[in-house]
Design a protein around this motif. Structure first.
Motif, PDB file in Angstrom:
ATOM      1  N   ALA A 177      34.346 -17.037 -30.349  1.00  0.00           N
ATOM      2  CA  ALA A 177      34.313 -16.315 -29.078  1.00  0.00           C
ATOM      3  C   ALA A 177      33.506 -15.025 -29.203  1.00  0.00           C
ATOM      4  O   ALA A 177      32.838 -14.601 -28.260  1.00  0.00           O
ATOM      5  CB  ALA A 177      35.734 -16.009 -28.612  1.00  0.00           C
ATOM      6  N   ALA A 178      33.554 -14.386 -30.384  1.00  0.00           N
ATOM      7  CA  ALA A 178      32.736 -13.201 -30.603  1.00  0.00           C
ATOM      8  C   ALA A 178      31.251 -13.549 -30.574  1.00  0.00           C
ATOM      9  O   ALA A 178      30.428 -12.778 -30.056  1.00  0.00           O
ATOM     10  CB  ALA A 178      33.107 -12.548 -31.931  1.00  0.00           C
ATOM     11  N   VAL A 179      30.895 -14.702 -31.121  1.00  0.00           N
ATOM     12  CA  VAL A 179      29.512 -15.183 -31.026  1.00  0.00           C
ATOM     13  C   VAL A 179      29.115 -15.322 -29.559  1.00  0.00           C
ATOM     14  O   VAL A 179      28.037 -14.867 -29.131  1.00  0.00           O
ATOM     15  CB  VAL A 179      29.355 -16.530 -31.759  1.00  0.00           C
ATOM     16  CG1 VAL A 179      28.031 -17.196 -31.415  1.00  0.00           C
ATOM     17  CG2 VAL A 179      29.481 -16.332 -33.274  1.00  0.00           C
ATOM     18  N   LEU A 180      29.984 -15.939 -28.781  1.00  0.00           N
ATOM     19  CA  LEU A 180      29.712 -16.131 -27.356  1.00  0.00           C
ATOM     20  C   LEU A 180      29.607 -14.787 -26.638  1.00  0.00           C
ATOM     21  O   LEU A 180      28.739 -14.588 -25.783  1.00  0.00           O
ATOM     22  CB  LEU A 180      30.822 -16.981 -26.736  1.00  0.00           C
ATOM     23  CG  LEU A 180      30.672 -17.396 -25.276  1.00  0.00           C
ATOM     24  CD1 LEU A 180      29.345 -18.110 -25.038  1.00  0.00           C
ATOM     25  CD2 LEU A 180      31.829 -18.299 -24.863  1.00  0.00           C
ATOM     26  N   GLY A 181      30.479 -13.838 -26.999  1.00  0.00           N
ATOM     27  CA  GLY A 181      30.419 -12.516 -26.393  1.00  0.00           C
ATOM     28  C   GLY A 181      29.123 -11.802 -26.715  1.00  0.00           C
ATOM     29  O   GLY A 181      28.534 -11.129 -25.853  1.00  0.00           O
ATOM     30  N   ALA A 182      28.660 -11.925 -27.966  1.00  0.00           N
ATOM     31  CA  ALA A 182      27.395 -11.305 -28.352  1.00  0.00           C
ATOM     32  C   ALA A 182      26.233 -11.906 -27.565  1.00  0.00           C
ATOM     33  O   ALA A 182      25.306 -11.184 -27.158  1.00  0.00           O
ATOM     34  CB  ALA A 182      27.174 -11.470 -29.854  1.00  0.00           C
ATOM     35  N   VAL A 214      23.700  -9.035 -34.550  1.00  0.00           N
ATOM     36  CA  VAL A 214      25.157  -9.130 -34.701  1.00  0.00           C
ATOM     37  C   VAL A 214      25.467 -10.173 -35.768  1.00  0.00           C
ATOM     38  O   VAL A 214      24.864 -11.251 -35.793  1.00  0.00           O
ATOM     39  CB  VAL A 214      25.832  -9.537 -33.370  1.00  0.00           C
ATOM     40  CG1 VAL A 214      27.342  -9.664 -33.547  1.00  0.00           C
ATOM     41  CG2 VAL A 214      25.507  -8.530 -32.270  1.00  0.00           C
ATOM     42  N   ALA A 215      26.410  -9.849 -36.642  1.00  0.00           N
ATOM     43  CA  ALA A 215      26.927 -10.825 -37.600  1.00  0.00           C
ATOM     44  C   ALA A 215      28.416 -11.004 -37.342  1.00  0.00           C
ATOM     45  O   ALA A 215      29.131 -10.026 -37.082  1.00  0.00           O
ATOM     46  CB  ALA A 215      26.687 -10.368 -39.033  1.00  0.00           C
ATOM     47  N   VAL A 216      28.876 -12.243 -37.394  1.00  0.00           N
ATOM     48  CA  VAL A 216      30.289 -12.554 -37.184  1.00  0.00           C
ATOM     49  C   VAL A 216      30.803 -13.279 -38.416  1.00  0.00           C
ATOM     50  O   VAL A 216      30.302 -14.353 -38.765  1.00  0.00           O
ATOM     51  CB  VAL A 216      30.501 -13.423 -35.928  1.00  0.00           C
ATOM     52  CG1 VAL A 216      31.980 -13.768 -35.761  1.00  0.00           C
ATOM     53  CG2 VAL A 216      29.971 -12.719 -34.682  1.00  0.00           C
ATOM     54  N   ILE A 217      31.787 -12.686 -39.087  1.00  0.00           N
ATOM     55  CA  ILE A 217      32.360 -13.279 -40.297  1.00  0.00           C
ATOM     56  C   ILE A 217      33.667 -13.968 -39.934  1.00  0.00           C
ATOM     57  O   ILE A 217      34.629 -13.328 -39.513  1.00  0.00           O
ATOM     58  CB  ILE A 217      32.598 -12.199 -41.364  1.00  0.00           C
ATOM     59  CG1 ILE A 217      31.278 -11.523 -41.733  1.00  0.00           C
ATOM     60  CG2 ILE A 217      33.253 -12.806 -42.604  1.00  0.00           C
ATOM     61  CD1 ILE A 217      31.418 -10.393 -42.739  1.00  0.00           C
ATOM     62  N   GLY A 218      33.687 -15.285 -40.070  1.00  0.00           N
ATOM     63  CA  GLY A 218      34.848 -16.094 -39.693  1.00  0.00           C
ATOM     64  C   GLY A 218      34.644 -16.686 -38.322  1.00  0.00           C
ATOM     65  O   GLY A 218      34.689 -15.959 -37.327  1.00  0.00           O
ATOM     66  N   CYS A 219      34.426 -17.988 -38.258  1.00  0.00           N
ATOM     67  CA  CYS A 219      34.058 -18.628 -36.989  1.00  0.00           C
ATOM     68  C   CYS A 219      35.099 -19.635 -36.519  1.00  0.00           C
ATOM     69  O   CYS A 219      34.768 -20.749 -36.097  1.00  0.00           O
ATOM     70  CB  CYS A 219      32.680 -19.275 -37.090  1.00  0.00           C
ATOM     71  SG  CYS A 219      31.368 -18.063 -37.327  1.00  0.00           S
ATOM     72  N   GLY A 220      36.374 -19.228 -36.592  1.00  0.00           N
ATOM     73  CA  GLY A 220      37.417 -19.978 -35.914  1.00  0.00           C
ATOM     74  C   GLY A 220      37.353 -19.660 -34.431  1.00  0.00           C
ATOM     75  O   GLY A 220      36.303 -19.286 -33.900  1.00  0.00           O
ATOM     76  N   GLY A 221      38.482 -19.778 -33.749  1.00  0.00           N
ATOM     77  CA  GLY A 221      38.489 -19.552 -32.304  1.00  0.00           C
ATOM     78  C   GLY A 221      38.047 -18.154 -31.918  1.00  0.00           C
ATOM     79  O   GLY A 221      37.207 -17.968 -31.023  1.00  0.00           O
TER      80      GLY A 221
END
Length: 361
Positions: A194-199, A183-190
């Protein structure tokens, strides 16, 4: 009997917010009055203040909230006075074509309270996302209240009401991240964090956090990112491909909402991979992609509305994980502030100094 309480008002486009006395009417049928305990300061509130949502000023700001139900109107059965609830802005109707097909998270007829909160002089207020929770109390549709375990911290729990749920849901519900995925997440604000945490919750094997700010990348690492990429001086698609055996990520979550970053997400995914847009674009933005690339790469291009969440299903589950120590919602609370600290919180958010400032009442 109507009550007068304090509330944070956006009086006009671009004007500083201020605290005013507001009138909360008794709840009508299907409505509830909630005593607000905590409410996060979200980018959406700033968009309201800047006139980026609509021009229905004055706004009663605040929507990422948790609190205690004080009273309910006729016909309300889902919550009762004394319940600890998280407020949500998608109270499903149960009757539209999405709901009747068993997809209530796509409800096309969500609703809010019909009675109006007002300024002391009778001026009607437009509550942000139908909630308006930068206030001692607020009036909402009862369906906007989701009962959860009262052992949870209100400051942390309330964040599920918008940004944190949007990010977690983008990974789990919309992206369908599975065990072993990249998984890649572009933009690591709130939302992106949270998407990182969900992954991580979903069991992803490789989670690549991408941002321009090293502080945000460090925070994403603490929430489960296995790799970080600073996009300031790196080609994002190439970096993600290099970290995934030359293929690209199975799921790429775009949490910025810009054409440039969406293109990065499109080319950073594996063939037949999934792109999830959870960042919110502005109306004037346009996207141009070679149609042959869209066809030839296959896979799915999805938009995530509120993390495709169903509050009655997802909020209690996530609060249970939080209380078990498996979901670190506290990590998103950068600071707690009083009701008169919202304007300063907007400035900190603008400079990337916080994941979330949370008003505690």
């Amino acid at each position: 009997m109507a009550q007068q309480v304090r509330g944070v008002i956006a009086p006009g486009k671009g004007e500083p917010v201020r605290i005013e006395t507001i009138t909360i009417p008794d709840p009508g049928p299907g409505e509830a009055v909630v005593q607000v305990q905590a409410c996060g300061v979200c980018h959406t509130d700033l968009h309201y203040r800047e006139g980026g949502i609509n021009d229905e000023f004055p706004f009663l700001l605040g929507h990422e909230a948790a609190g205690i139900v004080e009273s309910v109107g006729a016909g309300v059965t889902e919550v009762a006075p004394g319940d600890f609830v998280i407020l949500n802005w998608r109270a499903v109707c149960g009757q539209c074509r999405a709901c009747t097909r068993g997809r209530p998270w796509y409800c096309f007829n969500t609703h809010n309270a019909e009675r109006k909160m007002t300024l002391a002089d009778g001026t009607e207020l437009s509550p942000a996302l139908g909630i308006g929770a930068f206030a001692d109390k607020t009036l909402v549709a009862a369906g906007q209240c989701t009962k959860v375990d009262p052992a949870a911290s209100p400051a942390a729990a309330g964040l599920l009401g918008c940004g944190v749920m949007a990010g977690i849901g983008a990974a789990i519900n919309t992206g369908n991240v599975g065990r072993g995925d990249s998984v890649a997440v572009i933009g690591c604000g709130g939302v992106g964090s949270a998407a990182v945490l969900g992954a991580r919750l979903a069991g992803a094997a490789k989670i690549i956090a991408i941002d321009l700010d090293e502080r945000k990348l460090a925070a994403a690492s603490g929430l489960g990112a296995t790799h970080t990429v600073n996009a300031k001086d790196t080609d994002v698609a190439e970096a993600v491909q290099k970290l995934t055996g030359g293929f690209g990520a199975d799921v790429v979550i775009e949490a910025v909402g810009r054409p440039e970053t969406y293109k990065q997400a499109f080319y950073a995914r594996d063939l037949a991979g999934t792109v999830v847009l959870v960042g919110v674009p502005t109306p004037e933005m346009k996207l141009e992609l070679p149609l042959l690339d869209v066809f030839g790469r296959g896979g799915s291009l999805k938009s995530s509305w509120y993390g495709d969440c169903l509050p009655s299903r997802d909020f209690p589950m996530l609060i249970d994980l939080y209380l078990q120590g498996r979901l670190d919602l506290d990590a998103f609370v950068s600071e707690t502030i009083p009701l008169d600290g919202v304007e300063a919180a907007f400035e900190k958010m603008h400079h990337g100094d916080v994941l979330r400032s949370v008003v505690v009442l």
